[in-house]
Design an enzyme around this catalytic site. Structure first.
Site: not given
Lengths: 328, 328
Positions: B212, B215-216
């Site tokens: 995460e 990705e972010e």
């Protein structure tokens, strides 16, 4: 009542199925499905105008211009949810769904949820044909979902984990509460193990562990800490499992083993429990017993729950309270 | 080939729908539903005897005595599962299901699972009429279940929790990695928050948190510890939420914010993050920042993952490794 009203009301009575108060849509009215919204609007206008709520209307709400729509409530993410509750002819449902989707698209809605009770599962095919997919299901309903915007959806994920507990309950004589199970993979093997169970939907881990110990052994306990947890995958079908090892303090000693699930329950000397070949040969159980031993000696700190609140949200935060307290 | 075979094979050809290779059961063959198993046995015997596997048989397996049954695999709990894969007339399915249930009852089977792909949802009504209920659903299938014994069922619970993470990533300058989201309830409020996300089915908490963050924000990290976790209920519909606050160590500093979900991302001085009114006014976030501060000062120990194996089971055990190591 004008003669037009009387005539229309007569049509409604014709459509009503005996018994359940729902409507049947005869073939001549199914025209709207092929003919599009104008035909649909007109026949549903009749239905909506003259069915009062005391007549238990099947579904429709009237939007501007008299188009019948599925009753829906808005969610806080710009979506709508409709919960079907009465039987309906699939073609009538199809027409209502199409007009509702058009309306929601115009309104800029995003996610569309349809909750179908088990007895109305025959309507699912219609929704699937309109592009809906399945979000989740529980014993008595299927939740379908559709995403209107062109961008990727931001719908919540389905639940992915089951939550279980094992309860480490040790008394002042260094005896641990253990059970033999009637079913499951340890059945009939003479293995003494910690009480275990599944945390219910809507139940906190600490409450679930206290409940399971009481149900399986009759012993009252007070929750102390989560000592460790284990995550595994494909525990059942594609779903994962989070399994919390909890320490509980006994508040009573008398054992009443649960008849349906438990073959036997007893207080067993901790040293004897650890010597079982089943424990010795099992990597996870060896770690668990080491952790429990450390905890018993006061050398180990797990996570303690604390109720926390936020706007719209109540929960429990589990953390190392000893370390945080000594830091503050 | 005997003349009887030729004649029967001709009947099968008649029943085969053009295109998908499945069968249609014309009205004259639907007799078996009303007439019970004897009629069913005879017409399905025809179908089974002469449809070789190369003919892509729709469903049936032949049991002793020539009764057609749903193809099923046994599970290790004394149950059976049948996965439907081809279109079938609901009345044909109904007959197959009934004969299969009779057969499984005679065999002493317990749980019966039917996995229906989304495009075969029209068969669900038949199973519901036979007493099946819903166990769970994913995007593309519905899992139905039935329990044959008279005793209470011991079927596994449905998944009850979604698993999320918040990532505390702090660099050597005491700057924390924070984002502003394009959607969700903090959208457009100028709030800088930890990267958060949902752990995928089949993904470990530590892997999900690293993914995460990447990705972010584009930042590479190494997982350190679970510092705390929060359990809440009714997070979406009736489902609960387990939310793990994870500490990660940055392995890179350059930020590339994810275009679809992230409005902005930056390294922000930890003291500045803590001063945000949004953090100050939120009980859970205050605890989280206290825990993170304690951890940064070396005063706090969370749970570290360790891969553990057992027969049939691989997973990760998360526990207080500092305390256990110092105990041993």
């Amino acid at each position: 009542m004008s003669s037009r009203v009387t005539k229309s009301y007569g049509l409604i009575k014709l459509l009503m199925k005996p018994g359940d108060g729902s409507l049947r849509f005869p073939q001549f009215l199914r025209c709207f499905q092929a003919d599009g919204f104008s035909a649909f609007r007109s026949c549903n206008t009749v239905r909506n105008r003259f069915m009062s709520s005391s007549m238990d209307p099947m579904a429709g709400e009237e939007a501007k211009g008299g188009v019948a729509l599925l009753p829906a409530v808005e969610d806080k993410y710009g979506g709508v949810m409709t919960e079907m509750s009465r039987p309906m002819d699939p073609s009538a449902f199809s027409a209502l769904l199409r007009s509702s989707l058009s309306n929601w698209t115009l309104q800029g809605k995003k996610g569309v949820w349809i909750k179908l009770p088990r007895q109305l599962i025959s309507l699912a095919e219609t929704a699937v044909k309109e592009g809906f997919w399945f979000h989740h299901a529980e014993k008595n309903y299927l939740m379908l979902v559709y995403w209107i915007p062109k961008q990727d959806h931001t719908l919540p994920s389905n639940a992915s984990h089951r939550v279980g507990i094992a309860a480490f309950v040790i008394n002042h004589n260094k005896e641990v509460l253990v059970v033999q199970e009637k079913t499951g993979r340890f059945k009939g093997q003479g293995i003494w193990k910690f009480p275990t169970g599944v945390v219910n939907e809507g139940e906190y881990i600490h409450d679930g562990s206290v409940r399971e110990v009481k149900e399986e052994t009759g012993v009252d306990t007070e929750f102390v800490q989560v000592l460790a947890f284990r995550q595994t995958h494909k525990a059942f079908f594609e779903k994962s499992d989070l399994f919390f090892v909890c320490m509980l303090k006994p508040l009573s000693l008398e054992i009443n083993a649960q008849e349906s699930e438990i073959e036997a329950a007893q207080w067993m000397p901790w040293e004897e429990y650890k010597k079982q070949p089943f424990v010795q040969n099992h990597e996870l159980l060896r770690y668990m017993t080491d952790i429990c031993s450390a905890k018993t000696n006061g050398d180990y700190e797990g996570f303690t729950p604390l109720p926390v609140s936020a706007p719209d949200l109540h929960g429990n935060l589990y953390f190392n309270n000893r370390d945080l307290s000594s830091h503050q």
